[in-house]
Structure formats: C-alpha cells, structure tokens
Design a protein around this motif. Structure first.
Motif, short mmCIF file in Angstrom:
data_model
loop_
_atom_site.label_atom_id
_atom_site.label_comp_id
_atom_site.label_asym_id
_atom_site.label_seq_id
_atom_site.Cartn_x
_atom_site.Cartn_y
_atom_site.Cartn_z
N ALA A 80 -21.33 15.89 15.09
CA ALA A 80 -20.32 16.62 14.22
C ALA A 80 -19.10 16.51 15.09
CB ALA A 80 -20.79 17.92 14.01
N ALA A 81 -19.36 16.69 16.45
CA ALA A 81 -18.10 16.97 17.65
C ALA A 81 -17.50 15.72 17.62
CB ALA A 81 -18.53 17.65 19.00
N LYS A 82 -18.34 14.55 17.79
CA LYS A 82 -17.38 13.38 17.80
C LYS A 82 -16.89 12.80 16.74
CE LYS A 82 -20.36 11.50 21.74
NZ LYS A 82 -21.46 10.54 22.01
N ARG A 83 -17.19 13.38 15.42
CA ARG A 83 -16.64 12.93 14.22
C ARG A 83 -15.20 13.72 14.04
NH1 ARG A 83 -21.61 11.59 9.93
NH2 ARG A 83 -22.25 9.62 11.08
N LEU A 84 -15.31 14.89 14.86
CA LEU A 84 -14.11 15.76 14.59
C LEU A 84 -13.33 15.21 15.75
CD1 LEU A 84 -15.97 19.33 14.22
CD2 LEU A 84 -14.25 18.18 12.58
N ARG A 312 -21.97 21.47 10.53
CA ARG A 312 -21.76 21.83 12.00
C ARG A 312 -20.16 21.25 12.26
NH1 ARG A 312 -27.96 20.63 12.88
NH2 ARG A 312 -28.51 22.88 12.94
N MET A 313 -19.67 20.25 11.53
CA MET A 313 -18.49 20.18 11.48
C MET A 313 -17.63 20.97 11.03
SD MET A 313 -18.34 15.95 10.34
CE MET A 313 -16.57 15.71 10.58
N ALA A 314 -17.93 21.54 9.82
CA ALA A 314 -17.13 22.78 9.29
C ALA A 314 -17.17 23.93 10.15
CB ALA A 314 -18.03 23.18 8.11
N VAL A 315 -18.63 24.30 10.59
CA VAL A 315 -18.40 25.55 11.75
C VAL A 315 -17.73 25.32 12.92
CG1 VAL A 315 -19.86 26.95 13.25
CG2 VAL A 315 -20.68 26.29 10.82
N MET A 316 -17.72 24.21 13.53
CA MET A 316 -17.05 23.86 15.02
C MET A 316 -15.47 23.83 14.40
SD MET A 316 -19.52 21.15 16.04
CE MET A 316 -18.84 20.87 17.71
N SER A 317 -15.13 23.26 13.31
CA SER A 317 -13.67 23.08 13.26
C SER A 317 -13.11 24.63 12.62
CB SER A 317 -13.13 22.40 11.82
OG SER A 317 -14.04 22.37 10.69
N MET A 318 -13.89 25.46 11.88
CA MET A 318 -13.34 26.83 11.51
C MET A 318 -13.16 27.52 12.57
SD MET A 318 -15.40 26.98 7.71
CE MET A 318 -14.99 28.80 7.57
N ALA A 319 -14.28 27.57 13.52
CA ALA A 319 -14.15 28.45 14.74
C ALA A 319 -12.97 28.28 15.74
CB ALA A 319 -15.47 28.35 15.35
N MET A 320 -12.80 26.83 15.93
CA MET A 320 -11.59 26.54 16.82
C MET A 320 -10.41 27.04 16.39
SD MET A 320 -11.82 25.07 19.92
CE MET A 320 -10.80 26.33 20.33
N SER A 321 -10.08 26.76 14.92
CA SER A 321 -9.03 27.12 14.26
C SER A 321 -8.97 28.52 14.31
CB SER A 321 -9.23 26.80 12.62
OG SER A 321 -7.96 27.48 12.10
N GLY A 322 -10.10 29.33 14.23
CA GLY A 322 -10.10 30.68 14.43
C GLY A 322 -9.53 31.26 15.72
N GLN A 323 -10.09 30.61 16.64
CA GLN A 323 -9.80 30.83 18.23
C GLN A 323 -8.13 30.61 18.30
OE1 GLN A 323 -11.32 32.30 20.66
NE2 GLN A 323 -13.30 32.13 19.97
N VAL A 324 -7.73 29.62 17.80
CA VAL A 324 -6.00 29.51 17.98
C VAL A 324 -5.36 30.32 17.24
CG1 VAL A 324 -4.42 27.82 17.36
CG2 VAL A 324 -6.71 26.85 18.25
N SER A 325 -5.95 30.65 15.98
CA SER A 325 -5.00 31.86 15.38
C SER A 325 -5.10 33.24 15.98
CB SER A 325 -5.64 31.90 13.81
OG SER A 325 -6.71 32.57 13.80
N GLU A 326 -6.16 33.55 16.66
CA GLU A 326 -6.36 34.68 17.45
C GLU A 326 -5.39 34.97 18.58
OE1 GLU A 326 -9.14 38.20 17.76
OE2 GLU A 326 -7.95 37.13 16.36
N ARG A 327 -4.86 33.63 19.13
CA ARG A 327 -4.03 33.74 20.29
C ARG A 327 -2.64 34.26 19.77
NH1 ARG A 327 -6.10 27.88 22.12
NH2 ARG A 327 -8.27 28.44 22.56
N VAL A 328 -2.24 34.01 18.74
CA VAL A 328 -1.18 34.03 18.14
C VAL A 328 -1.08 35.59 17.34
CG1 VAL A 328 0.82 33.30 16.51
CG2 VAL A 328 -0.65 31.51 17.67
#
Length: 336
Positions: A80-84, A312-328
């Motif tokens: 999943a991580a590699k496909r992302l 797992r692709m969905a969860v990883m991409s959503m969590a990373m996107s949420g982390q980025v949005s939290e910094r702003v």
C-alpha cells in the motif's frame, strides 16, 4: 499500556474531524467509516493497472514497526505504501537495537530523526500505538496494525469493504463471528465496525471459555450452539484459534473444537444460501474451517487480502492528509 477511550477521538482526529492517526474504530462515526470505504473503493483500480502507482505519498517515509510476526498485514501495508509512492523502511525488531536493550522511546526518537512521516505499528501490548501517538513528534502519523487483544482497525475495515462489495449495503444484514473471540483483536474491531455501519444483528458463536466476560456489552448476541447460531446468516467470519495467547486449558482438544465450532459444508448449509464466508487469516484448515469451504464458491477470503491493500492505502493517505491539514492553523492559508 492501555488506551484511554475518552482521549481517542481527539487524538485520532483533526479539529475538522479528519483522520490524522488510525488507532481504533472507537469514537469514529458512520460517516468517517464510510469515507474510508469509499476512498478504498477508489484505489481498487490502481491494483489493476500495469503501473500500480499514485503519487499521494511521494517524498514521504513510512516505517513498518512490527514487534510481532506478520505476513498478510505487513506485506499489504508495504504494498500500500509503495503504491502511494512512499519510501518504505521495514524494521526487523529481532535484529534492531531494541533487542540490545534500547527503549521504545529511543527507537522512535532515532526514527523521527531520520525524517519519518508515518509509523505502522504492530505490538503485543494493548495500547502501544496509542502511547506512540501521544509521544511522537507532531506531524508523524501512527497507524495501528494490531495491538494485543485491543484492536485491529484496518483488518476490520477491509472486512467491511469486502462485505459491502458482496452485499451492497449493511442495513438488514445478519453477521456472525465464530471462534476464539476472547483473544481476537480483530473481533473487537469487527463488532464495532458492523454496529457503527448499521447491520441488523451481530452474533458471536464460541464456547464460553473463548468469550470475553463483557462481550454482550460490545453490541452483539451470544450463541454457544453453532448450528443454531448459523441460521439465516448473511455473513460468517471465522477466526483462528490463537494458541500463542492462551493461558491454561481453554479447549479440550482441537478435534473437539472442530466438531463443535468448525465450519464445514453441512453447517454452512444452515445459513442463507447467499451467505459469504470470511477469515482474517492465517487459516488453520481442519481446525476452524474445512478446505471445501475455505476454497468454495461462498468463500471471499482472497478478496479480503486484495481489499487489504486498498483499505490500507486509504487509511495511510487520509491520515497523512490530516496531519498536513493540522499543521495549517485557521487563517494561515497560502499567501498569508
């Protein structure tokens, strides 16, 4: 280590309610679980391409931090991580510095110093991913790949995706989870997901020695007789006997367990004719399920494995996107 239920929604979600860690299904509502399933659905076709890549985690580093052995979970997280398009580091705990006495906190600090963006954690202690999420540097996403007897949220969600693919919706479904409920982190997450998504009935079928004392409080009906419990089911989820977690003689013998609680063609016939059969793996053939059922036309076990990558692709991409949005912070958009 134990997770504090009241703190989980705040810890897992951004101020806007987006995912930033994925530790448990506790505290997550139907809309968010449906969003995970819909996002996973959108990734299914990536696995069918000649080049199985999307750039969502390009430049990010994902560390698979497995303190317990795993085949399907670790492999599908890596794929999943590699496909992302992420860079992936698989840390072998047996040969890492933790085997030489280094503390978990020091291991994490060193991995953070390598500019890691996400830890995928499997640990024998319940609450370990929660502890890590509380202590790591802000901006590092933590994904729970299974902790003790507590939770296995991505497994539950790939199971939900499989059910939705084959049944279309959750409303009206009768689902049974059969076997070693007591030691199963998967079962706890499945029960939570099924109830949140609105199935009609969740049953657990097992001997009393393999049931948690508070199992009915989780939102399910208990059946001790498998033949009675299988009637009119739409979905059967079989579980592995987790001998490695058992203390004392909880079973008379594997042969006796199979006679009473193993799924064979005769027992499967008691369920609805369109009932699907699932198993999170690894399968013990002849202990909890016979080969004719595991490999039969009603089995969707291999579909679960395939769906594991997409979820797992969905969860990883959503969590990373949420982390980025939290910094702003609010009002800190581009150009300000």
């Amino acid at each position: 280590m134990t997770a504090t239920d009241s703190s989980l929604p705040t810890l897992q979600l951004t101020r806007e309610g987006r995912l930033k860690h994925f530790l448990t299904l506790d505290g997550l509502d139907q809309a968010l679980l449906t969003d995970i399933l819909d996002t996973a659905d959108s990734f299914i076709e990536v696995g069918e391409r000649s080049i199985k890549k999307v750039p969502l985690l390009r430049g990010r580093t994902v560390v698979n931090l497995f303190f317990e052995s795993s085949t399907r979970t670790r492999s599908t997280f890596e794929l999943a991580a590699k496909r992302l398009s992420a860079d992936v580091l698989n840390l072998d705990i047996n040969t890492s510095a933790t085997s030489k006495g280094e503390t978990l906190s020091d291991t994490l600090l060193n991995l953070e110093a390598m500019a890691s963006d996400m830890f995928v954690v499997r640990h024998s202690q319940s609450g370990a991913p929660h502890f890590i999420a509380e202590t790591v540097t802000p901006g590092v996403a933590i994904i729970n790949a299974g902790d003790g007897r507590h939770a296995h949220p991505t497994q539950a969600m790939l199971d939900m995706l499989t059910i939705r693919q084959h049944k279309g919706q959750f409303a009206g479904l009768k689902v049974a989870i059969v076997g070693d409920i007591l030691h199963s982190r998967v079962a706890r997450s499945q029960i939570r997901a099924l109830n949140t998504l609105g199935v009609e009935e969740v049953r657990v079928i097992a001997p009393a020695t393999l049931l948690p004392k508070d199992v009915e409080s989780l939102g399910c009906k208990v059946e001790y007789d498998m033949r009675h419990g299988l009637r009119d089911l739409d979905v059967i989820i079989m579980l592995r006997l987790q001998r490695e977690r058992m203390e004392g003689a909880l079973l008379p013998s594997e042969r006796e367990f199979y006679r009473l609680y193993g799924l064979n063609e005769e027992k499967l016939a008691l369920a609805d004719s369109r009932c699907i059969v699932m198993h999170p793996g690894p399968i013990n053939r002849g202990v909890e399920i016979e080969s004719a059922v595991a490999d039969g036309p009603q089995s969707v076990i291999l579909n679960q494995v395939t769906n594991g990558i997409a979820v797992r692709m969905a969860v990883m991409s959503m969590a990373m996107s949420g982390q980025v949005s939290e910094r702003v912070q609010p009002g800190e958009g581009a150009g300000q």
